[in-house]
Each structure stands twice: as structure tokens, then as C-alpha cells.
Design an enzyme around this catalytic site. Structure first.
Site, PDB file in Angstrom:
ATOM      1  N   ASP A 218       0.877  -1.176   0.000  1.00  0.00           N
ATOM      2  CA  ASP A 218       0.000   0.000   0.000  1.00  0.00           C
ATOM      3  C   ASP A 218       0.911   1.222   0.000  1.00  0.00           C
ATOM      4  O   ASP A 218       1.622   1.479   0.980  1.00  0.00           O
ATOM      5  CB  ASP A 218      -0.890  -0.019   1.247  1.00  0.00           C
ATOM      6  CG  ASP A 218      -1.831   1.172   1.303  1.00  0.00           C
ATOM      7  OD1 ASP A 218      -1.596   2.171   0.589  1.00  0.00           O
ATOM      8  OD2 ASP A 218      -2.808   1.088   2.065  1.00  0.00           O
TER       9      ASP A 218
ATOM     10  N   TYR B 197      -8.321  14.860  -7.249  1.00  0.00           N
ATOM     11  CA  TYR B 197      -7.491  14.050  -8.156  1.00  0.00           C
ATOM     12  C   TYR B 197      -6.552  14.942  -8.961  1.00  0.00           C
ATOM     13  O   TYR B 197      -5.343  14.683  -9.056  1.00  0.00           O
ATOM     14  CB  TYR B 197      -8.409  13.239  -9.081  1.00  0.00           C
ATOM     15  CG  TYR B 197      -7.673  12.410 -10.103  1.00  0.00           C
ATOM     16  CD1 TYR B 197      -7.059  11.211  -9.743  1.00  0.00           C
ATOM     17  CD2 TYR B 197      -7.574  12.826 -11.433  1.00  0.00           C
ATOM     18  CE1 TYR B 197      -6.379  10.445 -10.682  1.00  0.00           C
ATOM     19  CE2 TYR B 197      -6.898  12.062 -12.376  1.00  0.00           C
ATOM     20  CZ  TYR B 197      -6.305  10.882 -12.000  1.00  0.00           C
ATOM     21  OH  TYR B 197      -5.624  10.127 -12.930  1.00  0.00           O
TER      22      TYR B 197
ATOM     23  N   LYS C 204      -2.448  14.971  -9.021  1.00  0.00           N
ATOM     24  CA  LYS C 204      -1.669  14.679 -10.231  1.00  0.00           C
ATOM     25  C   LYS C 204      -0.747  15.856 -10.590  1.00  0.00           C
ATOM     26  O   LYS C 204       0.367  15.667 -11.074  1.00  0.00           O
ATOM     27  CB  LYS C 204      -2.622  14.345 -11.384  1.00  0.00           C
ATOM     28  CG  LYS C 204      -3.365  13.035 -11.182  1.00  0.00           C
ATOM     29  CD  LYS C 204      -2.444  11.869 -11.453  1.00  0.00           C
ATOM     30  CE  LYS C 204      -2.630  10.690 -10.556  1.00  0.00           C
ATOM     31  NZ  LYS C 204      -1.732   9.568 -10.844  1.00  0.00           N
TER      32      LYS C 204
ATOM     33  N   THR D 247      -8.679   0.700 -20.078  1.00  0.00           N
ATOM     34  CA  THR D 247      -8.293  -0.242 -19.020  1.00  0.00           C
ATOM     35  C   THR D 247      -9.546  -1.012 -18.594  1.00  0.00           C
ATOM     36  O   THR D 247     -10.664  -0.643 -18.967  1.00  0.00           O
ATOM     37  CB  THR D 247      -7.722   0.499 -17.790  1.00  0.00           C
ATOM     38  OG1 THR D 247      -8.701   1.423 -17.338  1.00  0.00           O
ATOM     39  CG2 THR D 247      -6.438   1.230 -18.113  1.00  0.00           C
TER      40      THR D 247
HETATM   41  P1  NAP Z   1      -6.666   0.934 -12.106  1.00  0.00           P
HETATM   42  O1  NAP Z   1      -6.962   0.038 -13.256  1.00  0.00           O
HETATM   43  O2  NAP Z   1      -7.728   1.207 -11.095  1.00  0.00           O
HETATM   44  O3  NAP Z   1      -5.348   0.387 -11.366  1.00  0.00           O
HETATM   45  C1  NAP Z   1      -4.857   1.043 -10.249  1.00  0.00           C
HETATM   46  C2  NAP Z   1      -3.757   0.209  -9.644  1.00  0.00           C
HETATM   47  O4  NAP Z   1      -3.264   0.898  -8.481  1.00  0.00           O
HETATM   48  C3  NAP Z   1      -4.218  -1.148  -9.176  1.00  0.00           C
HETATM   49  O5  NAP Z   1      -3.175  -2.082  -9.309  1.00  0.00           O
HETATM   50  C4  NAP Z   1      -4.534  -0.902  -7.712  1.00  0.00           C
HETATM   51  O6  NAP Z   1      -4.522  -2.108  -6.964  1.00  0.00           O
HETATM   52  C5  NAP Z   1      -3.389   0.019  -7.358  1.00  0.00           C
HETATM   53  N1  NAP Z   1      -3.572   0.796  -6.150  1.00  0.00           N
HETATM   54  C6  NAP Z   1      -4.592   1.617  -5.814  1.00  0.00           C
HETATM   55  N2  NAP Z   1      -4.396   2.138  -4.578  1.00  0.00           N
HETATM   56  C7  NAP Z   1      -3.216   1.631  -4.144  1.00  0.00           C
HETATM   57  C8  NAP Z   1      -2.454   1.773  -2.962  1.00  0.00           C
HETATM   58  N3  NAP Z   1      -2.881   2.533  -1.928  1.00  0.00           N
HETATM   59  N4  NAP Z   1      -1.275   1.121  -2.851  1.00  0.00           N
HETATM   60  C9  NAP Z   1      -0.829   0.336  -3.867  1.00  0.00           C
HETATM   61  N5  NAP Z   1      -1.511   0.141  -5.008  1.00  0.00           N
HETATM   62  C10 NAP Z   1      -2.686   0.789  -5.132  1.00  0.00           C
HETATM   63  O7  NAP Z   1      -6.211   2.380 -12.630  1.00  0.00           O
HETATM   64  P2  NAP Z   1      -5.499   2.859 -13.991  1.00  0.00           P
HETATM   65  O8  NAP Z   1      -6.547   3.492 -14.837  1.00  0.00           O
HETATM   66  O9  NAP Z   1      -4.657   1.789 -14.544  1.00  0.00           O
HETATM   67  O10 NAP Z   1      -4.593   4.031 -13.408  1.00  0.00           O
HETATM   68  C11 NAP Z   1      -3.229   3.842 -13.068  1.00  0.00           C
HETATM   69  C12 NAP Z   1      -2.560   5.189 -12.940  1.00  0.00           C
HETATM   70  O11 NAP Z   1      -2.717   5.908 -14.160  1.00  0.00           O
HETATM   71  C13 NAP Z   1      -3.160   6.070 -11.853  1.00  0.00           C
HETATM   72  O12 NAP Z   1      -2.128   6.775 -11.199  1.00  0.00           O
HETATM   73  C14 NAP Z   1      -4.059   7.026 -12.627  1.00  0.00           C
HETATM   74  O13 NAP Z   1      -4.214   8.249 -11.963  1.00  0.00           O
HETATM   75  C15 NAP Z   1      -3.269   7.175 -13.902  1.00  0.00           C
HETATM   76  N6  NAP Z   1      -4.080   7.571 -15.079  1.00  0.00           N
HETATM   77  C16 NAP Z   1      -4.971   6.722 -15.658  1.00  0.00           C
HETATM   78  C17 NAP Z   1      -5.670   7.120 -16.804  1.00  0.00           C
HETATM   79  C18 NAP Z   1      -6.623   6.202 -17.540  1.00  0.00           C
HETATM   80  O14 NAP Z   1      -7.236   6.633 -18.530  1.00  0.00           O
HETATM   81  N7  NAP Z   1      -6.775   4.956 -17.144  1.00  0.00           N
HETATM   82  C19 NAP Z   1      -5.501   8.412 -17.311  1.00  0.00           C
HETATM   83  C20 NAP Z   1      -4.592   9.260 -16.678  1.00  0.00           C
HETATM   84  C21 NAP Z   1      -3.868   8.828 -15.571  1.00  0.00           C
HETATM   85  P3  NAP Z   1      -5.310  -2.258  -5.536  1.00  0.00           P
HETATM   86  O15 NAP Z   1      -6.602  -1.493  -5.677  1.00  0.00           O
HETATM   87  O16 NAP Z   1      -5.487  -3.722  -5.348  1.00  0.00           O
HETATM   88  O17 NAP Z   1      -4.411  -1.669  -4.503  1.00  0.00           O
END
Ligand code: NAP
Length: 257
Positions: free
Chosen positions: A64, A157, A161, A192
Site C-alpha cells: 500500500d 485528483y 496529479k 483499461t
Molecule cells: P486501475 O486500473 O484502477 O489500477 C490502479 C492500480 O493501483 C491497481 O493495481 C490498484 O490495486 C493500485 N492501487 C490503488 N491504490 C493503491 C495503494 N494505496 N497502494 C498500492 N496500489 C494501489 O487504474 P489505472 O486506470 O490503470 O490508473 C493507473 C494510474 O494511471 C493512476 O495513477 C491514474 O491516476 C493514472 N491515469 C490513468 C488514466 C486512464 O485513462 N486509465 C488516465 C490518466 C492517468 P489495488 O486497488 O489492489 O491496490
């Protein structure tokens, strides 16, 4: 064209699904040895097994990022498995929406603790290992939301960021003498698992705002991370790279023609 990163030790926080899983898959496909973290142990083990079955060297360590001791344990796991740590991907993030008028202190704390403090805790934990590495790299997954754009309901958020970018610039200065680089990737809308349940109307509205007319893939993000991790990117630090199919460019929908 690029020097191989095969054999390098990589830690991806939040690597159990979504973009983080894509980062782990991208590094593993290049022969790097990867440890992924996340809070959901069952999912973490499943993802590591899936990526290993696909030919990679990928382990799961429970972690975490909002807890400094947990970040230290994840780094220790990577060191134990792979003898050191060369690349840290600070990717773990949460994105709960809450209008400002309704947002509670606890909700704000959660977003800042995971996205912003979690990035800093992970980097702090990894720093001695990255110094030992000789080619230490930190790659932060930020977002266009906050640093460049806004979205109703995502004030916390966006602040988290944008805060990551404030962090990397000063960290880059602290790390520069030891040759460690720290850079951020700013994804736009990336496909995703999290989007699976959002329905076709939502996806269509997102695609309409993107000049390339389609969402990005996790591989688009992984490819940029691989570049930042390469020896050839050794002189790039404190920088940001937007990966969004042109989404932040148009002034309005009409501007796209
Ligand atoms: P996601 O599919 O929800 O995956 C998030 C990951 O982070 C999961 O592995 C989750 O696992 C983990 N996580 C969450 N809280 C955590 C904690 N306290 N400690 C350790 N691990 C933790 O999200 P995603 O869309 O792939 O996003 C990943 C990153 O990309 C984020 O930083 C997000 O802000 C950024 N992002 C995403 C997008 C997009 O379009 N998808 C766009 C811009 C930026 P657990 O919940 O099991 O801990």
C-alpha cells in the site's frame, strides 16, 4: 536502436491491473525482471502468474503506497528477488469523484495519500537502491487531468496529479548528481479494465473528444516508460510527456474539423 534493459530490476506500484499491468508487461517483454504491488493480494498473484505464463519474470509483493513501511517492504522484495532495483514506476492511483461542495476530509486524504504522498513514499524507499544501480530511473504516472486539463468532480485528483509534477522537478535536482532520472507520463484516456462497465455511450463521448478518435492503450504508456528507462534517455530528467492522441490540443470540438 536502444540499449537493452534486459535483466534490469523494475518495481511497478499499482501493477496488478490497468496501466500498471501494461507497464509490467512491457518491461517483462523486454527481459526486465519485474515486481508489481497492489493491495488486492489475490489479484496481484493472479496478474503475476498471467504475466509469467506469457514469458516474463514477474512477482507480486503486497503493498500500500500510502504506508511508508509498506513501500520499504516492496523495495526489499524487489531487492531480494532481483538483487537490486534499477527502475521504479510510481503508478498506483485512485480516482474517486466528489464535487467540491460534498467532498469530505477523509476523501481528500485518501486521494492525496495514495496519489501524491504514495509517490513520494515510494521514491524515498527506492532511493538508496536507485543510487546503487548506476542507472536509476523513476517514471511517474501522472495525468492530463490536473497538470493540463480539468474535470468536474476531480478537484482532489487533479491536485494530486499536478502535485506529482511539482515533486518530480525538485526531486530531479536532488537526484541529478547521482545520475538518477525522474520523469512523468501524462496519459489522456487509456482503455483499461476499469472502463469495461461504463457502457458504449460513455466510450463514444470520450472518443469524440480525442482527435485520433480512439482511446490510448496501456502499451502506448508502457512504450514511453521503456524509453524513459533506457540508457539513451539518461540526460532527460524532470520532464513530462503527454500521451493522449492529441486530446489537449483542440480549443473546442469544432477545432477538430
Ligand atoms: P486501475 O486500473 O484502477 O489500477 C490502479 C492500480 O493501483 C491497481 O493495481 C490498484 O490495486 C493500485 N492501487 C490503488 N491504490 C493503491 C495503494 N494505496 N497502494 C498500492 N496500489 C494501489 O487504474 P489505472 O486506470 O490503470 O490508473 C493507473 C494510474 O494511471 C493512476 O495513477 C491514474 O491516476 C493514472 N491515469 C490513468 C488514466 C486512464 O485513462 N486509465 C488516465 C490518466 C492517468 P489495488 O486497488 O489492489 O491496490
Amino acid at each position: 536502436m536502444f540499449t537493452s534493459i534486459s535483466g534490469r530490476s523494475v518495481l511497478v506500484t499499482g501493477g496488478t491491473k490497468g496501466i500498471g499491468k501494461g507497464l509490467a508487461a512491457g518491461f517483462a517483454a523486454e527481459g526486465a525482471r519485474v515486481v508489481i504491488t497492489g493491495r488486492d493480494e489475490e489479484l496481484g498473484k493472479r496478474t503475476a502468474a498471467e504475466l509469467t505464463a506469457a514469458g516474463g519474470t514477474v512477482w507480486y509483493a503486497a503493498g500500500d503506497v500510502s504506508d511508508p513501511a509498506s513501500c520499504a517492504a516492496a523495495v526489499a522484495a524487489a531487492r531480494e528477488r532481483h538483487g537490486g532495483l534499477d527502475v521504479l514506476c510510481c503508478n498506483a492511483g485512485v480516482f474517486p469523484a466528489a464535487p467540491l461542495g460534498e467532498m469530505t476530509a477523509a476523501q481528500l486524504d485518501e486521494v492525496l495519500s495514495v496519489n501524491l504522498k504514495g509517490t513520494i513514499f515510494a521514491v524515498q524507499a527506492a532511493l538508496p537502491s536507485l543510487q546503487e544501480s548506476g542507472h536509476g530511473r523513476v517514471i511517474v504516472t501522472s495525468s492530463i487531468t490536473g497538470p493540463v486539463t480539468g474535470f468536474v468532480g476531480w478537484t482532489a485528483y487533479g491536485a494530486s496529479k499536478a502535485g506529482q509534477l511539482g515533486f518530480i522537478r525538485s526531486a530531479a535536482l536532488e537526484f541529478a548528481p547521482s545520475g538518477i532520472t525522474i520523469n512523468a507520463i501524462l496519459p489522456g484516456n487509456i482503455a483499461t479494465e476499469g472502463l469495461d462497465g461504463m457502457g458504449p455511450d460513455y466510450l463514444r463521448s470520450m472518443e469524440a473528444a480525442i482527435p485520433m478518435r480512439h482511446l490510448g492503450s496501456v502499451a502506448d504508456i508502457a512504450n514511453a516508460a521503456l524509453f524513459f528507462a533506457s540508457d539513451e534517455a539518461a540526460y532527460i530528467t524532470g520532464q513530462t510527456l503527454v500521451i493522449d492522441g492529441g486530446q489537449i490540443i483542440p480549443e473546442s470540438l469544432e477545432a477538430m474539423g
